[in-house]
Design an enzyme around this catalytic site. Structure first.
Site, PDB file in Angstrom:
ATOM      1  N   ASP A  32      66.638 -21.748  21.434  1.00 52.58           N
ATOM      2  CA  ASP A  32      65.430 -20.717  20.406  1.00 52.58           C
ATOM      3  C   ASP A  32      64.489 -19.407  20.533  1.00 52.58           C
ATOM      4  O   ASP A  32      64.573 -19.583  21.442  1.00 52.58           O
ATOM      5  CB  ASP A  32      64.184 -22.208  20.525  1.00 52.58           C
ATOM      6  CG  ASP A  32      63.947 -21.990  18.977  1.00 52.58           C
ATOM      7  OD1 ASP A  32      64.323 -22.942  17.952  1.00 52.58           O
ATOM      8  OD2 ASP A  32      63.251 -21.176  18.422  1.00 52.58           O
ATOM      9  N   ILE A  33      64.810 -18.907  19.401  1.00 53.12           N
ATOM     10  CA  ILE A  33      64.048 -17.611  19.684  1.00 53.12           C
ATOM     11  C   ILE A  33      62.667 -17.612  19.972  1.00 53.12           C
ATOM     12  O   ILE A  33      62.648 -16.710  20.610  1.00 53.12           O
ATOM     13  CB  ILE A  33      64.947 -17.065  18.275  1.00 53.12           C
ATOM     14  CG1 ILE A  33      65.120 -15.455  18.743  1.00 53.12           C
ATOM     15  CG2 ILE A  33      64.207 -16.913  17.299  1.00 53.12           C
ATOM     16  CD1 ILE A  33      65.193 -13.819  17.497  1.00 53.12           C
ATOM     17  N   ASN A  88      63.845 -31.650  12.497  1.00 53.65           N
ATOM     18  CA  ASN A  88      62.647 -31.735  10.944  1.00 53.65           C
ATOM     19  C   ASN A  88      62.883 -31.340   9.749  1.00 53.65           C
ATOM     20  O   ASN A  88      64.818 -31.187   9.945  1.00 53.65           O
ATOM     21  CB  ASN A  88      62.141 -30.322  11.496  1.00 53.65           C
ATOM     22  CG  ASN A  88      61.033 -30.174  12.659  1.00 53.65           C
ATOM     23  OD1 ASN A  88      60.180 -30.770  13.203  1.00 53.65           O
ATOM     24  ND2 ASN A  88      61.276 -28.668  13.415  1.00 53.65           N
ATOM     25  N   GLY A  94      58.008 -28.592   8.732  1.00 48.97           N
ATOM     26  CA  GLY A  94      57.911 -27.463   9.774  1.00 48.97           C
ATOM     27  C   GLY A  94      59.556 -26.696   9.534  1.00 48.97           C
ATOM     28  O   GLY A  94      59.835 -25.820   9.972  1.00 48.97           O
ATOM     29  N   GLN A  95      60.173 -27.512   8.826  1.00 49.46           N
ATOM     30  CA  GLN A  95      61.698 -27.370   8.878  1.00 49.46           C
ATOM     31  C   GLN A  95      61.973 -25.794   8.022  1.00 49.46           C
ATOM     32  O   GLN A  95      61.060 -25.443   6.913  1.00 49.46           O
ATOM     33  CB  GLN A  95      62.666 -27.745   7.753  1.00 49.46           C
ATOM     34  CG  GLN A  95      63.853 -27.694   7.854  1.00 49.46           C
ATOM     35  CD  GLN A  95      65.029 -28.745   7.700  1.00 49.46           C
ATOM     36  OE1 GLN A  95      64.317 -29.937   7.173  1.00 49.46           O
ATOM     37  NE2 GLN A  95      66.232 -28.768   7.382  1.00 49.46           N
ATOM     38  N   HIS A 101      69.710 -29.108  12.515  1.00 49.47           N
ATOM     39  CA  HIS A 101      69.892 -28.299  13.850  1.00 49.47           C
ATOM     40  C   HIS A 101      69.244 -29.515  14.639  1.00 49.47           C
ATOM     41  O   HIS A 101      68.401 -29.908  14.243  1.00 49.47           O
ATOM     42  CB  HIS A 101      69.289 -27.455  14.099  1.00 49.47           C
ATOM     43  CG  HIS A 101      67.962 -26.903  13.473  1.00 49.47           C
ATOM     44  ND1 HIS A 101      68.053 -26.785  11.896  1.00 49.47           N
ATOM     45  CD2 HIS A 101      66.648 -26.704  13.672  1.00 49.47           C
ATOM     46  CE1 HIS A 101      66.685 -26.610  11.509  1.00 49.47           C
ATOM     47  NE2 HIS A 101      66.050 -26.476  13.035  1.00 49.47           N
ATOM     48  N   HIS A 103      65.980 -29.483  17.462  1.00 44.53           N
ATOM     49  CA  HIS A 103      65.923 -29.631  18.906  1.00 44.53           C
ATOM     50  C   HIS A 103      65.786 -30.084  20.298  1.00 44.53           C
ATOM     51  O   HIS A 103      65.302 -31.097  19.866  1.00 44.53           O
ATOM     52  CB  HIS A 103      64.166 -29.329  18.319  1.00 44.53           C
ATOM     53  CG  HIS A 103      63.700 -27.976  17.426  1.00 44.53           C
ATOM     54  ND1 HIS A 103      63.484 -27.123  17.130  1.00 44.53           N
ATOM     55  CD2 HIS A 103      64.226 -28.642  16.207  1.00 44.53           C
ATOM     56  CE1 HIS A 103      62.898 -26.887  15.936  1.00 44.53           C
ATOM     57  NE2 HIS A 103      63.877 -27.653  15.190  1.00 44.53           N
TER      58      HIS A 103
HETATM   59  P1  5GP Z   1      63.597 -25.954  12.244  1.00 47.10           P
HETATM   60  O1  5GP Z   1      61.703 -25.142  11.922  1.00 47.10           O
HETATM   61  O2  5GP Z   1      63.740 -26.076  11.438  1.00 47.10           O
HETATM   62  O3  5GP Z   1      62.987 -26.887  12.602  1.00 47.10           O
HETATM   63  O4  5GP Z   1      63.499 -24.747  12.849  1.00 47.10           O
HETATM   64  C1  5GP Z   1      64.419 -23.450  13.180  1.00 47.10           C
HETATM   65  C2  5GP Z   1      64.713 -23.106  14.154  1.00 47.10           C
HETATM   66  O5  5GP Z   1      64.813 -22.051  14.424  1.00 47.10           O
HETATM   67  C3  5GP Z   1      62.610 -22.024  14.771  1.00 47.10           C
HETATM   68  O6  5GP Z   1      62.466 -22.854  16.053  1.00 47.10           O
HETATM   69  C4  5GP Z   1      63.508 -21.133  15.421  1.00 47.10           C
HETATM   70  O7  5GP Z   1      62.773 -20.448  16.302  1.00 47.10           O
HETATM   71  C5  5GP Z   1      64.801 -20.850  15.158  1.00 47.10           C
HETATM   72  N1  5GP Z   1      65.714 -19.712  14.986  1.00 47.10           N
HETATM   73  C6  5GP Z   1      65.353 -19.039  13.981  1.00 47.10           C
HETATM   74  N2  5GP Z   1      66.448 -17.686  13.782  1.00 47.10           N
HETATM   75  C7  5GP Z   1      66.958 -17.392  14.995  1.00 47.10           C
HETATM   76  C8  5GP Z   1      67.845 -17.024  15.439  1.00 47.10           C
HETATM   77  O8  5GP Z   1      67.895 -15.670  15.435  1.00 47.10           O
HETATM   78  N3  5GP Z   1      67.841 -16.833  16.844  1.00 47.10           N
HETATM   79  C9  5GP Z   1      67.912 -17.769  17.253  1.00 47.10           C
HETATM   80  N4  5GP Z   1      68.058 -18.208  18.588  1.00 47.10           N
HETATM   81  N5  5GP Z   1      66.767 -19.152  17.310  1.00 47.10           N
HETATM   82  C10 5GP Z   1      65.999 -19.112  15.433  1.00 47.10           C
END
Ligand code: 5GP
Length: 116
Positions: A32-33, A88, A94-95, A101, A103
């Site tokens: 995760d970034i 999420n 928080g999605q 995906h 985590h």
């Molecule tokens: P969500 O918030 O939808 O459950 O998770 C999305 C996740 O994707 C977040 O934790 C966010 O940091 C990660 N993310 C978003 N854009 C990028 C990206 O360009 N590269 C990587 N490696 N992670 C990303």
């Protein structure tokens, strides 16, 4: 609400760089970034057909199972085999990316808290 292609599809296509830790026919995983734990991986199906885990469970349960077993395998490779698995679902949870995906968080999390 959802971008097409998703940021994860762009990573899968090689258009956006990522630190990829696993790559199979149907699943990819990368760091995760914006890590929320000492180790924070994302396990993602290559299809962006499913926005969240319930859609995936209904549409392709074998693919959901593959995501879970991949998370387990990566937890043994990158942590001590102990991990928190989070899907999420929805903006209020928080999605931000509507391409399902998991985590995978680990490497030392505090006890008794659901927050990362
Ligand atoms: P969500 O918030 O939808 O459950 O998770 C999305 C996740 O994707 C977040 O934790 C966010 O940091 C990660 N993310 C978003 N854009 C990028 C990206 O360009 N590269 C990587 N490696 N992670 C990303």
């Amino acid at each position: 609400m959802s971008e097409t292609p998703s940021i994860f599809s762009r990573i899968i296509a090689g258009e956006v760089p990522a630190d990829i830790v696993y790559d199979s026919e149907r699943v990819i995983a990368f760091k995760d970034i914006n890590p929320q734990a000492p180790v924070h991986l994302l396990v993602v199906p290559k299809t962006e057909e499913y926005a969240n885990v319930a859609e995936l469970a209904a549409g392709d349960p074998a693919l959901l199972a593959e995501i879970v077993t991949t998370a387990q395998k990566l937890a043994f490779e990158h942590m001590n085999g102990q991990y928190r698995l989070i899907f999420n679902t929805g903006r209020d949870a928080g999605q931000t990316v509507y391409h399902v995906h998991a985590h995978v968080l680990g490497g030392g999390l505090s006890e008794g808290s659901l927050a990362s």
